[in-house]
Design a protein around this motif. Structure first.
Motif, mmCIF file in Angstrom:
data_model
loop_
_atom_site.group_PDB
_atom_site.id
_atom_site.type_symbol
_atom_site.label_atom_id
_atom_site.label_comp_id
_atom_site.label_asym_id
_atom_site.label_seq_id
_atom_site.Cartn_x
_atom_site.Cartn_y
_atom_site.Cartn_z
ATOM 1 N N GLY A 20 0.810 -1.215 0.000
ATOM 2 C CA GLY A 20 0.000 0.000 0.000
ATOM 3 C C GLY A 20 0.843 1.264 0.000
ATOM 4 O O GLY A 20 0.530 2.227 -0.699
ATOM 5 N N ILE A 21 1.908 1.258 0.763
ATOM 6 C CA ILE A 21 2.805 2.415 0.797
ATOM 7 C C ILE A 21 3.471 2.606 -0.556
ATOM 8 O O ILE A 21 3.578 3.728 -1.058
ATOM 9 C CB ILE A 21 3.842 2.268 1.926
ATOM 10 N N GLY A 22 3.903 1.510 -1.165
ATOM 11 C CA GLY A 22 4.512 1.595 -2.498
ATOM 12 C C GLY A 22 3.551 2.160 -3.521
ATOM 13 O O GLY A 22 3.908 3.023 -4.330
ATOM 14 N N ARG A 23 2.326 1.691 -3.480
ATOM 15 C CA ARG A 23 1.303 2.198 -4.406
ATOM 16 C C ARG A 23 0.992 3.670 -4.103
ATOM 17 O O ARG A 23 0.814 4.474 -5.024
ATOM 18 C CB ARG A 23 0.036 1.346 -4.294
ATOM 19 N N GLY A 24 0.977 4.022 -2.828
ATOM 20 C CA GLY A 24 0.741 5.414 -2.446
ATOM 21 C C GLY A 24 1.834 6.339 -2.959
ATOM 22 O O GLY A 24 1.544 7.439 -3.444
ATOM 23 N N MET A 25 3.072 5.892 -2.885
ATOM 24 C CA MET A 25 4.185 6.697 -3.410
ATOM 25 C C MET A 25 4.008 6.925 -4.911
ATOM 26 O O MET A 25 4.223 8.032 -5.411
ATOM 27 C CB MET A 25 5.520 5.997 -3.166
ATOM 28 N N GLU A 26 3.607 5.883 -5.608
ATOM 29 C CA GLU A 26 3.411 6.005 -7.051
ATOM 30 C C GLU A 26 2.277 6.971 -7.378
ATOM 31 O O GLU A 26 2.416 7.847 -8.232
ATOM 32 C CB GLU A 26 3.109 4.630 -7.643
ATOM 33 N N ILE A 27 1.170 6.840 -6.677
ATOM 34 C CA ILE A 27 0.012 7.716 -6.923
ATOM 35 C C ILE A 27 0.347 9.173 -6.597
ATOM 36 O O ILE A 27 -0.030 10.089 -7.340
ATOM 37 C CB ILE A 27 -1.196 7.233 -6.108
#
Length: 124
Positions: A20-27
């Motif tokens: 989730g954190i990785g996806r949040g960084m991307e978004i």
């Protein structure tokens, strides 16, 4: 047996949180990369005021998400991005230098995103 199940659940929660954190960084940081790409293209085409506006929008987006990024990221690459954004106004008069600085910012911001995505080299 209860401890084993608790351990598995804890690992699953940590893994899910990491994804989730990785996806949040991307978004959060893709708009920064997009605005900087637009700024570099505009600067090279001669639209300096539009390029400056796009670069400032990227800087604002970076600063809005700075605290979230700082909570989960290595601060070395973040400091490099901050330094390049701080130097950005000095490059406004020269289109080629401004575009080169934007390209450096794109590379550093993309590295922050890449460092938090799930990949085999991040697991090593």
């Amino acid at each position: 047996m209860k401890r084993f199940v608790l351990g598995i659940v804890l690992l699953a929660v940590l893994f899910g949180g990491s994804l989730g954190i990785g996806r949040g960084m991307e978004i959060l940081h893709q708009p920064v990369v997009r605005d900087l790409t637009k700024a570099a293209e505009l600067a090279l085409s001669g639209a300096t005021e539009a390029a400056q506006a796009a670069a400032l929008a990227a800087k604002e987006a970076w600063q809005e998400n700075w605290k979230f990024t700082a909570a989960f990221s290595d601060h070395g690459p973040m400091d490099e991005v901050d330094d390049l954004f701080a130097a950005l106004p000095a490059y406004f008069p020269e289109a080629e230098d401004f575009a080169a600085n934007c390209l450096q910012l794109i590379q550093r911001t993309a590295a922050v995103i890449r460092d938090h995505t799930l990949s085999w080299w991040n697991l090593l």
